[in-house]
Scaffold this motif. Structure first.
Motif, short mmCIF file in Angstrom:
data_model
loop_
_atom_site.label_atom_id
_atom_site.label_comp_id
_atom_site.label_asym_id
_atom_site.label_seq_id
_atom_site.Cartn_x
_atom_site.Cartn_y
_atom_site.Cartn_z
N ALA A 35 0.84 -1.21 0.00
CA ALA A 35 0.00 0.00 0.00
C ALA A 35 0.87 1.25 0.00
O ALA A 35 0.54 2.24 -0.66
CB ALA A 35 -0.92 -0.01 1.21
N GLY A 36 1.98 1.21 0.71
CA GLY A 36 2.88 2.36 0.74
C GLY A 36 3.61 2.57 -0.58
O GLY A 36 3.96 3.70 -0.93
N PRO A 39 1.24 4.30 -5.98
CA PRO A 39 1.21 5.76 -6.18
C PRO A 39 -0.04 6.36 -5.56
O PRO A 39 -1.11 5.76 -5.60
CB PRO A 39 1.21 5.93 -7.70
CG PRO A 39 0.76 4.63 -8.24
CD PRO A 39 1.14 3.58 -7.23
N ALA A 40 0.12 7.50 -4.95
CA ALA A 40 -1.02 8.17 -4.32
C ALA A 40 -1.96 8.67 -5.41
O ALA A 40 -1.52 9.21 -6.42
CB ALA A 40 -0.54 9.33 -3.46
N SER A 41 -3.23 8.46 -5.21
CA SER A 41 -4.20 8.96 -6.19
C SER A 41 -4.95 10.12 -5.57
O SER A 41 -5.27 10.13 -4.39
CB SER A 41 -5.17 7.86 -6.59
OG SER A 41 -6.02 7.53 -5.52
N ASP A 42 -5.20 11.10 -6.38
CA ASP A 42 -5.97 12.26 -5.94
C ASP A 42 -7.42 11.98 -6.30
O ASP A 42 -7.81 12.06 -7.45
CB ASP A 42 -5.46 13.52 -6.64
CG ASP A 42 -6.17 14.77 -6.15
OD1 ASP A 42 -6.96 14.67 -5.20
OD2 ASP A 42 -5.94 15.82 -6.74
N GLU A 43 -8.21 11.61 -5.30
CA GLU A 43 -9.59 11.23 -5.55
C GLU A 43 -10.39 12.36 -6.16
O GLU A 43 -11.28 12.14 -6.97
CB GLU A 43 -10.25 10.72 -4.27
CG GLU A 43 -9.70 9.40 -3.80
CD GLU A 43 -10.41 8.88 -2.55
OE1 GLU A 43 -11.56 9.29 -2.31
OE2 GLU A 43 -9.80 8.08 -1.85
#
Length: 92
Positions: A35-36, A39-43
């Motif tokens: 999970a870390g 890539p971070a998603s911008d919801e």
């Protein structure tokens, strides 16, 4: 000149590593690491992009519906199955 790795060289060490990483007592840590690493998603931007696509499709549909000619009204089918046309309105 391309170089290739033999599958037999890669799979045994990979299988060993995967079998250790997914051991039941390490599963929580493995999931946290995965999970870390994602890539971070911008919801908000994803939702906004979806809204933009939907609005574009709605606009195209509305344009297509406006350009579609109205079908000529017909009477219920005659006994032989062919549609009957409504009689023309008399001209005064």
């Amino acid at each position: 000149m391309p170089r290739y790795l033999r599958e037999t060289w890669i799979l045994p060490p990979l299988d060993d590593w995967l079998s250790k990483v997914f051991l039941p007592h390490r599963l929580d840590d493995t999931i946290d690491l995965m999970a870390g690493a994602a890539p971070a998603s911008d919801e908000k931007s994803t939702a906004e992009a979806a809204r933009t696509v939907i609005a574009d499709c709605d606009a195209k549909l509305a344009t297509a519906q406006r350009s579609k000619p109205e079908p000529e009204p017909t009477m219920p089918s005659s006994p032989n199955g062919s549609p009957r046309r409504r009689p023309a309105k008399p001209v005064p």
